[in-house]
Design a protein around this motif. Structure first.
Motif, short mmCIF file in Angstrom:
data_model
loop_
_atom_site.label_atom_id
_atom_site.label_comp_id
_atom_site.label_asym_id
_atom_site.label_seq_id
_atom_site.Cartn_x
_atom_site.Cartn_y
_atom_site.Cartn_z
N ASP A 23 0.89 -1.41 -0.12
CA ASP A 23 -0.11 -0.17 0.18
C ASP A 23 1.09 1.40 -0.01
O ASP A 23 0.54 2.24 -0.62
CB ASP A 23 -1.02 -0.24 1.20
CG ASP A 23 -2.06 -0.99 1.23
OD1 ASP A 23 -2.24 -1.50 0.01
OD2 ASP A 23 -2.91 -1.13 2.23
N ASP A 47 4.37 -0.29 4.38
CA ASP A 47 3.03 -0.81 5.32
C ASP A 47 2.13 -1.40 4.48
O ASP A 47 1.93 -1.39 3.06
CB ASP A 47 2.42 0.91 5.58
CG ASP A 47 2.90 1.48 6.73
OD1 ASP A 47 3.48 0.94 7.59
OD2 ASP A 47 3.02 2.71 6.27
N ASN A 48 1.43 -2.29 4.90
CA ASN A 48 0.45 -3.31 4.36
C ASN A 48 0.82 -3.75 2.96
O ASN A 48 0.30 -3.71 2.01
CB ASN A 48 -0.74 -2.37 4.08
CG ASN A 48 -1.37 -2.00 5.25
OD1 ASN A 48 -1.53 -2.67 6.18
ND2 ASN A 48 -2.14 -0.93 5.33
N ARG A 116 5.83 -3.97 7.65
CA ARG A 116 4.65 -4.84 8.12
C ARG A 116 4.03 -5.43 6.84
O ARG A 116 3.50 -4.72 5.98
CB ARG A 116 3.69 -3.85 8.73
CG ARG A 116 4.15 -2.99 9.86
CD ARG A 116 4.64 -3.96 11.15
NE ARG A 116 5.21 -3.12 12.28
CZ ARG A 116 6.62 -3.16 12.44
NH1 ARG A 116 7.36 -3.64 11.37
NH2 ARG A 116 6.97 -2.55 13.35
N THR A 117 4.04 -6.76 6.97
CA THR A 117 3.53 -7.32 5.71
C THR A 117 2.90 -8.88 6.19
O THR A 117 2.88 -9.39 7.26
CB THR A 117 4.92 -7.89 4.84
OG1 THR A 117 4.39 -8.31 3.71
CG2 THR A 117 5.61 -8.80 5.67
N THR A 118 2.27 -9.49 5.05
CA THR A 118 1.69 -10.61 5.20
C THR A 118 2.73 -11.66 4.26
O THR A 118 2.91 -11.09 3.06
CB THR A 118 0.35 -11.13 5.01
OG1 THR A 118 0.00 -10.57 3.64
CG2 THR A 118 -0.38 -10.35 5.79
N ALA A 136 1.36 -13.20 9.44
CA ALA A 136 1.46 -11.74 9.75
C ALA A 136 2.77 -11.32 10.14
O ALA A 136 3.10 -11.99 11.21
CB ALA A 136 0.49 -11.20 10.47
#
Length: 324
Positions: A23, A47-48, A116-118, A136
């Motif tokens: 993102d 982020d994301n 920050r990730t999956t 996560a």
């Protein structure tokens, strides 16, 4: 510098649409890069993000297919390029802490980073049902570079995470050090930590492969890698099974022999980063040998049948281990 809405599609032949997306990416680039050849990022934040590793029905990994497609040379004859104009050799800059030695990567320094990730693994070839595991993750690091730092300093990193749909499962707590990354295929790093509360009930294909089921599994990781080569004596994953039960072929092999309530299998790691070897079968045989010897010591003297079966199994496991 802020970048938003990045996505990389999977190649044809993979059902999942995207291999990677994020993102928002924020980079704080310092003024040092204007004065030297080194790109200095004081802070990087992702982020994301979402990364997906996929193995399709044919057994192909999406990352491998993507790498090969980028390396593929164009078909047909390539017209010869005109010879480049002669250039006078440029004077070499004087050696200084800011001078970047030979590296396969551009000179880069990231002071602090936060990701920050999956991370999802999807396997269409493991069994009839598609196997999916999504984690996560929070990855934080300091002083990651692609050139030698003064005093031989290494960067540090920390990986924390859990199963995406259950924060209490697959709890990851790993820490490590990373040497300056001169060659991505030959990194030097240390890694240690734990992965707790791994639930095997949702990983039946894995249970079938290893021949063991358990209420829960915990992993203790200790890895030493130098120039892309794992040090087998100092690299292992200790797998602890709570109330382990043999399944399938392993159960038949053990011939009814019970396992200890908490079975530990220490799996050595060897090989290289590109071709890593986990010596699971050897480690399992060694643990079963110790398990059988322990059970044998506790057998009552009047139980001749069980004592005979245990002695025979002990001999078979010992012979199998000698072949490894």
């Amino acid at each position: 510098l802020i970048v938003t809405g990045i996505a990389i599609a999977n190649p044809p032949g993979f059902p999942e649409p995207a291999a990677f997306s994020l993102d928002r990416l924020k980079l704080d680039v310092g003024l040092r890069g204007l004065l030297t050849r080194i790109v200095a990022v004081s802070e990087a934040r992702v982020d994301n993000a979402a990364a997906t590793i996929v193995r399709n029905r044919d057994g192909d990994l999406n990352l491998v297919v993507m790498k090969k497609s980028m390396e593929k040379k164009p078909e047909g004859p390539v017209p010869p390029e005109p010879p480049p104009p002669e250039k006078k050799p440029e004077p070499r800059p004087p050696t200084s802490p800011d001078a970047a030695p030979a590296s396969k990567l551009p000179p880069l320094m990231i002071g602090e980073s936060s990701i920050r990730t999956t991370l999802a693994y999807v396997d269409h070839a493991l069994s009839d049902e598609v196997f999916r595991l999504t984690l996560a993750l929070a990855v934080d690091s300091r002083n990651i570079s692609t050139y030698e730092l003064p005093g031989g300093k290494w960067g540090t990193f920390e990986i924390r995470g859990h199963l995406a749909e259950n924060p209490r499962s697959f709890v990851i707590n790993l820490q490590g050090k990373l040497a300056p990354l001169l060659d991505p295929e030959q990194p030097s790093f240390d890694l240690s930590g734990d992965i707790a509360d791994v639930d095997l009930s949702r990983m039946q294909a894995v249970v079938k492969e290893i021949g063991l089921s358990s209420e829960s599994v915990a992993l203790n990781v200790s890895v030493r890698c130098r120039d892309g080569q794992f040090d087998r004596k100092m690299s292992s994953i200790a797998v602890r099974f709570k109330n382990a039960r043999p399944e399938g072929k392993l159960a038949k092999r053990l011939k009814g022999m019970p396992l200890k309530a908490d079975l530990s299998v220490v799996v050595p790691i060897s090989g290289t980063v590109k071709k890593t070897r986990f010596h699971w079968e050897e480690a399992l045989l060694r643990s079963l040998l110790e398990n059988t010897a322990s059970i044998l010591q506790g057998i009552p003297e009047d139980n001749a049948v069980l004592d005979k079966n245990s002695t025979k199994l002990l001999k078979e496991l010992g012979q199998a281990l000698e072949k490894k």
